[in-house]
Design a protein around this motif. Structure first.
Motif, PDB file in Angstrom:
ATOM      1  N   ARG A 140      47.398  34.144  54.743  1.00 53.26           N
ATOM      2  CA  ARG A 140      47.762  34.150  53.323  1.00 53.26           C
ATOM      3  C   ARG A 140      49.221  34.577  53.162  1.00 53.26           C
ATOM      4  O   ARG A 140      49.651  35.579  53.735  1.00 53.26           O
ATOM      5  N   GLU A 285      47.538  43.626  47.219  1.00 50.56           N
ATOM      6  CA  GLU A 285      46.750  42.648  46.457  1.00 50.56           C
ATOM      7  C   GLU A 285      46.365  41.460  47.341  1.00 50.56           C
ATOM      8  O   GLU A 285      45.256  40.919  47.232  1.00 50.56           O
ATOM      9  N   GLN A 288      43.499  42.614  49.477  1.00 54.01           N
ATOM     10  CA  GLN A 288      42.250  42.651  48.708  1.00 54.01           C
ATOM     11  C   GLN A 288      41.679  41.253  48.505  1.00 54.01           C
ATOM     12  O   GLN A 288      40.461  41.063  48.553  1.00 54.01           O
ATOM     13  N   ALA A 289      42.552  40.277  48.286  1.00 50.57           N
ATOM     14  CA  ALA A 289      42.076  38.899  48.148  1.00 50.57           C
ATOM     15  C   ALA A 289      41.442  38.408  49.440  1.00 50.57           C
ATOM     16  O   ALA A 289      40.405  37.723  49.430  1.00 50.57           O
ATOM     17  N   SER A 290      42.038  38.773  50.571  1.00 47.83           N
ATOM     18  CA  SER A 290      41.480  38.364  51.865  1.00 47.83           C
ATOM     19  C   SER A 290      40.161  39.076  52.163  1.00 47.83           C
ATOM     20  O   SER A 290      39.313  38.538  52.869  1.00 47.83           O
TER      21      SER A 290
END
Length: 293
Positions: A140, A285, A288-290
Motif C-alpha cells: 500500500r 492510517e 490500520q487500513a492494511s
C-alpha cells in the motif's frame, strides 16, 4: 502490536495515538557489526507491525528482516512492514547490460519476510503501482501530499508550486490542486549523477508568489540547487525547498542554502534537521487500513 526498528523512533507516537500497542524490543550491534535483535514481548497469535525507515538500507535492513523473522518464529499470526522511506526504487530498469532491476529484487527480499507492506510515496516511475513491484505481497502506498499541502497553506499565502521534472509532476499537481496554487512542472536533462540542465520559466505574472519547489527525494541536492539558483537569476523570490524524503548526502542541505533557498522543509519519513512535516499519522492510517481497521 508494533515494534520500532532503529531510525524510526520518532514515528512511534503517531502509532500510539492511533491506538496501537507498542512492544518492547532490543536492537544493537555485535562488536563485528552484525545486527542483534530481540523482541521482548510474547507475539504468539498476534498481528505484528514493524515500523522502520530504510535510508542507509545497507546498515538498517538486517535489523528489520531479523525482527520480522523473530516475530514469525515465535508464533506471530501476521507480520506487516510500515516503512517511511523505501529504498532501491529508483533503479526500476536495467539501464546497462548486467545491471539488476533493483526495485523488484529489493521488494522480493522484503516480501519474503512480510505479509504486507505500507510505505510513503515510493519512487515509482516506470512502474504503475507498488503491486507491480511486490507481486503477490499486498503493498500500500501512502502519500504525503495532504501533510505537505497543509504545511504550505499554513506557511504561505500565495505559493507557486514548482517541480524540477516530469517525475515530480504527480506531487506538484496534487499539491497545487489541494492548495489552489498554480503549478509549474519543468523539464530536466541529466548528464550524470551530479550534472543536470533545467529549462527555466520566466517570472512573468509569478513575481508576487512564493516559489515552493517540491520533489519526492533530495539526495545530493544537485537538481534542486540548480533550480534554486536559476529561479533567483530569473527574478523569482528566494524559493522554499520541500521534499518527502530528505536523504541529503554530501552536504546537500548547505548546497541548497548557498544556492539561495529561503527555507528547507522535509517530511519526517527520514529523521533530519529539516523535518517540518509529520507523516506518522498518515502512515498509521495506512497500517490500520492494511489491518482492516
Amino acid at each position: 502490536m508494533f515494534f520500532v526498528t532503529p531510525g524510526a523512533e520518532h514515528l512511534a507516537s503517531a502509532f500510539r495515538a492511533a491506538g496501537l500497542a507498542q512492544g518492547a524490543c532490543e536492537f544493537r550491534k555485535f562488536p563485528d557489526g552484525e545486527a542483534y535483535v530481540r523482541l521482548l514481548e510474547d507475539v504468539a497469535g498476534r498481528r505484528v507491525v514493524l515500523i522502520s525507515t530504510l535510508n542507509d538500507p545497507d546498515q538498517r535492513l538486517m535489523s528489520v528482516l531479523l525482527a520480522a523473522a523473530a516475530a514469525r518464529a515465535h508464533g506471530a499470526r501476521e507480520v506487516g512492514l510500515a516503512i517511511g522511506y523505501l529504498p532501491y526504487m529508483r533503479q526500476d530498469i536495467a539501464f546497462q547490460e548486467g545491471e539488476p532491476v533493483s526495485a523488484v529484487h529489493f521488494a522480493r527480499i522484503l516480501g519474503g519476510f512480510a505479509d504486507w507492506v505500507v510505505t510513503v510515496d515510493p519512487h515509482l516511475h516506470r512502474f504503475g503501482s507498488l503491486g507491480e513491484v511486490f507481486g503477490h505481497v499486498p503493498a500500500r502506498r501512502v502519500t504525503a501530499v495532504p501533510a505537505i499541502s497543509d504545511w504550505i497553506m499554513s506557511a504561505f499565502t500565495r505559493p507557486l508550486i514548482i517541480g524540477p521534472d516530469s517525475e515530480s509532476g504527480q506531487w506538484v499537481n496534487a499539491i497545487a490542486e489541494r492548495t489552489g496554487a498554480p503549478a509549474l512542472v519543468l523539464e530536466k536533462t541529466r548528464a550524470g549523477d551530479r550534472s543536470v540542465r533545467i529549462d527555466l520559466p520566466e517570472v512573468g505574472s509569478f513575481g508576487d508568489r512564493q516559489p515552493v519547489i517540491v520533489d519526492d527525494i533530495v539526495s545530493t541536492g544537485t537538481t534542486m540547487a540548480k533550480l534554486v539558483s536559476g529561479l533567483r537569476i530569473k527574478g523569482f523570490r528566494p524559493p522554499v525547498c520541500c521534499c518527502v524524503h530528505a536523504l541529503f548526502v554530501e552536504g546537500a542541505q548547505q548546497k541548497l542554502l548557498e544556492a539561495g533557498a529561503l527555507q528547507i522543509a522535509s517530511c519526517d519519513t527520514v529523521s533530519h534537521p529539516s523535518n517540518r512535516i509529520g507523516i506518522g499519522k498518515l502512515l498509521a492510517e495506512g497500517v490500520q487500513a492494511s489491518l482492516g481497521r
